[in-house]
Design an enzyme around this catalytic site. Structure first.
Site, short mmCIF file in Angstrom:
data_model
loop_
_atom_site.label_atom_id
_atom_site.label_comp_id
_atom_site.label_asym_id
_atom_site.label_seq_id
_atom_site.Cartn_x
_atom_site.Cartn_y
_atom_site.Cartn_z
N GLY A 114 0.82 -1.21 0.00
CA GLY A 114 0.00 0.00 0.00
C GLY A 114 0.85 1.26 0.00
O GLY A 114 0.64 2.18 -0.79
N TYR A 115 1.82 1.28 0.89
CA TYR A 115 2.74 2.42 0.96
C TYR A 115 3.51 2.55 -0.35
O TYR A 115 3.63 3.65 -0.90
CB TYR A 115 3.68 2.21 2.13
CG TYR A 115 4.65 3.34 2.36
CD1 TYR A 115 4.26 4.48 3.04
CD2 TYR A 115 5.97 3.25 1.93
CE1 TYR A 115 5.16 5.52 3.27
CE2 TYR A 115 6.87 4.28 2.16
CZ TYR A 115 6.46 5.41 2.83
OH TYR A 115 7.35 6.44 3.05
#
Length: 279
Positions: free
Chosen positions: A155-156
């Site tokens: 996600g990051y």
């Protein structure tokens, strides 16, 4: 010291860590600074530190995912300090660790939304006003996963890669009007975000390499990125607009190499020429 006299800077995520150091460096160069984040106490502390050093700063609490709130917050900055010359999107979230099937979907998406949408929201407000004045600089912080895979941190990584491409697109859209956008990778800095990676059960299980990197002595001082961003705000690296600069870079060497980097189309997200031939 970099000369930023007469300018106004906005620093998101400015309540602690890298963001606080960025805000302090902007002020030490002479800029009036607006410190933005959700946590009022922290941004007031940063503004207070700037005031103690003789600078001018205001704290503006805002949820950067809320489009209307961002519009209001940046108007408040203009009303209090004047037109914005430098926008630094330093805010960040990294709470979803592990394979995607083990991540809470809302937490995973929250990382993407805060990082990417927050950057979009501030930029969409600041850029038109900068274009109307014919000048301005927007600095977006990137990091792990921007140009390479980040297992168990998807996600990051996805959000940071997207911010890199967003920065390139933004710069290509605004540079003819005198507004330049940059990406900055501060390097591995010990912050509240990395403390969560180091100390949470999920972080220990899925990101053990973070602890190993710190054990190996890799810990970039936040002042490195802050000094670089102050130089960007002053125009020192305009030739590298639309590209990624790094906190670990030696700034004098970077300045000497600017023409070569631009000529080689370096520091950017690109498919290789070989891949392009096959498309």
């Amino acid at each position: 010291m970099t000369n930023l006299q007469g300018t106004v800077a906005v620093v998101t995520g400015g309540g602690r860590g890298i963001g606080r150091e960025i805000a302090l460096h902007q002020s030490r160069g002479g800029a009036k600074v607006a410190v933005l984040a959700r946590t009022t106490r922290e941004i007031e502390e940063t503004a207070g530190l700037i005031g103690q050093e003789g600078g001018t700063a205001i704290a503006v609490a805002v949820d950067l995912v809320d489009t209307a709130a961002v519009e209001k917050a940046l108007q408040n900055v203009v009303d209090a300090l004047g037109e914005i010359d430098t926008l630094v999107n330093n805010h960040g979230s990294f709470r979803a660790f592990g394979p995607i099937w083990e991540c809470d979907p809302q937490i995973w998406w929250g990382d993407v939304e805060i990082n990417l949408r927050g950057t979009f929201n501030t930029s969409r407000v600041a850029a038109p006003a900068m274009l109307a004045r014919g000048r301005g600089r927007i600095v977006n912080l990137v990091g792990g996963g921007t140009g390479t895979s980040f297992p168990n941190g998807s996600g990051y990584a996805a959000s940071k890669a997207a911010i890199m491409r967003f920065t390139e697109c933004l710069d290509d859209t605004t540079k003819a009007g005198g507004v330049r956008a940059f990406a900055v990778d501060p390097g591995l800095v010990r912050t509240a975000m990395t403390e969560l990676q180091l100390n949470s059960d999920a972080g220990k299980a899925h990101l053990p390499n973070i602890q190993q990197l710190f054990d190996d002595g890799i810990n970039v001082p936040p002042s490195r990125a802050a000094a670089l961003i102050a130089d960007i705000a002053a125009g020192r690296f305009d030739a590298l607009a639309g590209r990624m600069l790094r906190g670990v870079d030696d700034r004098d060497s970077l300045e000497r190499d600017m023409e070569a980097i631009a000529a080689q189309d370096g520091r950017a997200l690109r498919i290789s020429s070989l891949d392009l031939q096959s498309l």
